[in-house]
Scaffold this motif. Sequence first.
Motif, PDB file in Angstrom:
ATOM      1  N   LEU A  26       0.907  -1.206  -0.091  1.00  0.00           N
ATOM      2  CA  LEU A  26       0.018  -0.083   0.010  1.00  0.00           C
ATOM      3  C   LEU A  26       0.871   1.373   0.068  1.00  0.00           C
ATOM      4  O   LEU A  26       0.412   2.347  -0.321  1.00  0.00           O
ATOM      5  N   MET A  27       2.190   1.208   0.507  1.00  0.00           N
ATOM      6  CA  MET A  27       2.993   2.105   0.443  1.00  0.00           C
ATOM      7  C   MET A  27       3.071   2.734  -1.022  1.00  0.00           C
ATOM      8  O   MET A  27       3.637   4.072  -1.168  1.00  0.00           O
ATOM      9  N   ARG A  28       3.018   1.734  -2.188  1.00  0.00           N
ATOM     10  CA  ARG A  28       3.490   2.286  -3.359  1.00  0.00           C
ATOM     11  C   ARG A  28       2.489   3.362  -4.098  1.00  0.00           C
ATOM     12  O   ARG A  28       1.373   3.234  -3.680  1.00  0.00           O
ATOM     13  N   ASP A  29       3.115   4.314  -4.660  1.00  0.00           N
ATOM     14  CA  ASP A  29       2.577   5.585  -5.331  1.00  0.00           C
ATOM     15  C   ASP A  29       1.247   4.740  -5.799  1.00  0.00           C
ATOM     16  O   ASP A  29       0.116   5.408  -6.304  1.00  0.00           O
ATOM     17  N   GLU A  30       1.682   3.702  -6.816  1.00  0.00           N
ATOM     18  CA  GLU A  30       0.486   3.271  -7.707  1.00  0.00           C
ATOM     19  C   GLU A  30      -0.745   2.690  -7.040  1.00  0.00           C
ATOM     20  O   GLU A  30      -1.654   2.613  -7.680  1.00  0.00           O
ATOM     21  N   SER A  31      -0.519   2.381  -5.919  1.00  0.00           N
ATOM     22  CA  SER A  31      -1.504   1.846  -4.944  1.00  0.00           C
ATOM     23  C   SER A  31      -2.969   2.655  -5.064  1.00  0.00           C
ATOM     24  O   SER A  31      -4.093   2.321  -4.802  1.00  0.00           O
ATOM     25  N   LEU A  32      -2.845   4.401  -4.976  1.00  0.00           N
ATOM     26  CA  LEU A  32      -3.760   4.882  -4.998  1.00  0.00           C
ATOM     27  C   LEU A  32      -4.733   5.013  -6.231  1.00  0.00           C
ATOM     28  O   LEU A  32      -5.809   4.952  -6.146  1.00  0.00           O
ATOM     29  N   ASP A  33      -4.037   4.608  -7.326  1.00  0.00           N
ATOM     30  CA  ASP A  33      -4.714   4.281  -8.652  1.00  0.00           C
ATOM     31  C   ASP A  33      -5.579   3.189  -8.735  1.00  0.00           C
ATOM     32  O   ASP A  33      -6.640   3.010  -9.499  1.00  0.00           O
ATOM     33  N   ALA A  34      -5.338   2.125  -7.684  1.00  0.00           N
ATOM     34  CA  ALA A  34      -6.018   0.888  -7.607  1.00  0.00           C
ATOM     35  C   ALA A  34      -6.828   0.737  -6.255  1.00  0.00           C
ATOM     36  O   ALA A  34      -7.387  -0.086  -6.316  1.00  0.00           O
ATOM     37  N   ILE A  35      -7.156   1.954  -5.862  1.00  0.00           N
ATOM     38  CA  ILE A  35      -8.096   1.847  -4.429  1.00  0.00           C
ATOM     39  C   ILE A  35      -9.399   1.261  -4.856  1.00  0.00           C
ATOM     40  O   ILE A  35     -10.027   0.496  -4.322  1.00  0.00           O
ATOM     41  N   GLY A  36     -10.030   1.777  -5.967  1.00  0.00           N
ATOM     42  CA  GLY A  36     -11.431   1.478  -6.451  1.00  0.00           C
ATOM     43  C   GLY A  36     -11.612   0.129  -6.608  1.00  0.00           C
ATOM     44  O   GLY A  36     -12.431  -0.651  -6.206  1.00  0.00           O
ATOM     45  N   PRO A  37     -10.770  -0.383  -7.728  1.00  0.00           N
ATOM     46  CA  PRO A  37     -10.624  -1.558  -8.473  1.00  0.00           C
ATOM     47  C   PRO A  37     -10.436  -2.875  -7.236  1.00  0.00           C
ATOM     48  O   PRO A  37     -11.093  -3.677  -7.122  1.00  0.00           O
ATOM     49  N   ALA A  38      -9.287  -2.216  -6.236  1.00  0.00           N
ATOM     50  CA  ALA A  38      -9.160  -3.184  -5.242  1.00  0.00           C
ATOM     51  C   ALA A  38     -10.344  -3.554  -4.210  1.00  0.00           C
ATOM     52  O   ALA A  38     -10.354  -4.539  -3.708  1.00  0.00           O
ATOM     53  N   LEU A  39     -10.923  -2.520  -3.991  1.00  0.00           N
ATOM     54  CA  LEU A  39     -12.176  -2.547  -2.965  1.00  0.00           C
ATOM     55  C   LEU A  39     -13.069  -3.346  -3.677  1.00  0.00           C
ATOM     56  O   LEU A  39     -13.934  -4.103  -2.930  1.00  0.00           O
ATOM     57  N   GLN A  40     -13.618  -3.403  -5.132  1.00  0.00           N
ATOM     58  CA  GLN A  40     -14.496  -4.052  -5.611  1.00  0.00           C
ATOM     59  C   GLN A  40     -14.090  -5.506  -5.770  1.00  0.00           C
ATOM     60  O   GLN A  40     -14.637  -6.480  -5.409  1.00  0.00           O
ATOM     61  N   ALA A  41     -12.581  -5.931  -5.845  1.00  0.00           N
ATOM     62  CA  ALA A  41     -12.326  -7.269  -6.152  1.00  0.00           C
ATOM     63  C   ALA A  41     -12.234  -7.781  -4.591  1.00  0.00           C
ATOM     64  O   ALA A  41     -12.405  -9.091  -4.337  1.00  0.00           O
ATOM     65  N   LEU A  42     -11.778  -7.133  -3.555  1.00  0.00           N
ATOM     66  CA  LEU A  42     -11.632  -7.534  -2.291  1.00  0.00           C
ATOM     67  C   LEU A  42     -12.894  -8.487  -1.654  1.00  0.00           C
ATOM     68  O   LEU A  42     -12.920  -9.456  -1.287  1.00  0.00           O
ATOM     69  N   HIS A  43     -14.209  -7.570  -1.988  1.00  0.00           N
ATOM     70  CA  HIS A  43     -15.357  -8.249  -1.352  1.00  0.00           C
ATOM     71  C   HIS A  43     -15.743  -9.441  -2.285  1.00  0.00           C
ATOM     72  O   HIS A  43     -16.720 -10.242  -1.878  1.00  0.00           O
ATOM     73  N   LYS A  44     -15.088  -9.779  -3.515  1.00  0.00           N
ATOM     74  CA  LYS A  44     -15.552 -10.853  -4.159  1.00  0.00           C
ATOM     75  C   LYS A  44     -14.733 -12.147  -3.608  1.00  0.00           C
ATOM     76  O   LYS A  44     -15.026 -13.226  -4.182  1.00  0.00           O
ATOM     77  N   LEU A  45     -13.700 -11.934  -2.792  1.00  0.00           N
ATOM     78  CA  LEU A  45     -12.726 -12.823  -2.816  1.00  0.00           C
ATOM     79  C   LEU A  45     -13.323 -14.034  -1.719  1.00  0.00           C
ATOM     80  O   LEU A  45     -13.877 -13.497  -0.904  1.00  0.00           O
ATOM     81  N   PRO A  46     -13.108 -15.261  -1.678  1.00  0.00           N
ATOM     82  CA  PRO A  46     -13.588 -15.907  -0.907  1.00  0.00           C
ATOM     83  C   PRO A  46     -12.760 -16.157   0.348  1.00  0.00           C
ATOM     84  O   PRO A  46     -11.431 -15.698   0.440  1.00  0.00           O
ATOM     85  N   GLY A  47     -13.442 -16.427   1.712  1.00  0.00           N
ATOM     86  CA  GLY A  47     -13.018 -16.494   2.989  1.00  0.00           C
ATOM     87  C   GLY A  47     -12.472 -15.124   3.676  1.00  0.00           C
ATOM     88  O   GLY A  47     -11.577 -15.039   4.585  1.00  0.00           O
ATOM     89  N   LEU A  48     -13.017 -14.011   3.036  1.00  0.00           N
ATOM     90  CA  LEU A  48     -12.544 -12.818   3.675  1.00  0.00           C
ATOM     91  C   LEU A  48     -13.294 -12.595   5.064  1.00  0.00           C
ATOM     92  O   LEU A  48     -14.471 -12.893   5.171  1.00  0.00           O
ATOM     93  N   ASN A  49     -12.484 -12.257   6.072  1.00  0.00           N
ATOM     94  CA  ASN A  49     -12.881 -12.039   7.682  1.00  0.00           C
ATOM     95  C   ASN A  49     -13.148 -10.416   7.310  1.00  0.00           C
ATOM     96  O   ASN A  49     -12.470  -9.595   7.813  1.00  0.00           O
ATOM     97  N   ALA A  50     -14.416 -10.017   7.344  1.00  0.00           N
ATOM     98  CA  ALA A  50     -14.891  -8.591   7.433  1.00  0.00           C
ATOM     99  C   ALA A  50     -14.460  -7.988   8.565  1.00  0.00           C
ATOM    100  O   ALA A  50     -13.925  -6.785   8.542  1.00  0.00           O
TER     101      ALA A  50
END
Length: 351
Positions: free
Chosen positions: A100-124
């Motif tokens: 997350l420290m990487r500069d590029e991580s900010l460009d991926a916030i939206g897609p990452a949040l969308q992808a995150l909740h589709k992954l199995p086994g997530l502990n909310a």
Amino acid sequence: MLSFKAAAPLYPWAGRPSAYDSIVLRTGQDGKLKSQALPDDDEYADKPERSSALWRLSLDDERTVREEADEALARALARALARLSRDRSVRNRRAAYLALMRDESLDAIGPALQALHKLPGLNARHLYEEAHWMARHGVHRNVVKFGIALLSQYGSERHKELVFTLGKHEEFTLYAASALLGMEQASGALCELARYVTGWARIYLVERLDPDTQEIRDWLLRDGFRNEIADAFLAYTCALKGELQEALEADAIDPKLFAGASGILSALIRGGPAEDIDDYEQAVPVIGEFLRHAERMRDEQAGRDGVEAIAAYLEQDEERWQARCGSGGWTRELRGAYLAQCRCILSAYGE
């Protein structure tokens, strides 16, 4: 000759004040920040601008490559966060933090949040705790931003004070606003936050503010439009959201409203990057009501700028007024009457 690649820091957050602590430390008794400094300023300043390694590609190709890179990064970030939610070990926290420290991580916030909740086994629940930790203890701004973005997925009031405090720093205001919008009495919280920021962050907040109480409307007309960039950015918005015409129709108004109306009208007449006085449909009645109050409140010097701005507007060349008369309620007679009224008031100011 042997060369060694610099190793990633073991625990990048260890032994350093967090962004949150830095903001609290630099907050004055009035609740406003005395400095915009952050703990990672030195690292952030030393980083080169985003690389242009794709400069040889066409614009379409570059866009495609960047989108693919952002999607790949988003998936990687989502996997790291999902892994952390399942196993909150220091090892997994470090891996996610470094990503997350990487500069590029900010460009991926939206897609990452969308992808995150589709992954199995997530502990909310665990993910919330880690997001809270990032926002509260993160040293690096990108980690803090991602933590706030994650918190915005939850409607809990628990993190309200945390994100509100972070939002006082303009680096985090937009992210904090998104988190606050999911809570009860969101408009009041956004308005309160807007009182503590003065630059682009205030412009962003006021433009998105729902003026659902009289207190908010009062603040918009008296102070909300003022900012360090240009009052013209918010003058039109505040005149509409604050219901300037209705406020000025009162028999008498307080000095702060008089000064605020003067500032709003001056900014609208100066014009600039946003809508100006010719876009404001209530211009004719508002100018008339303001001049009515100005006649009674001649001792209030704060109104002089507004009267002078109105006079200068009414004295603009005939070509402009030919286009205005007959629309928006303007007539030659009304223009002349308002101009005479302005001159009378200005003479009392000692022009």
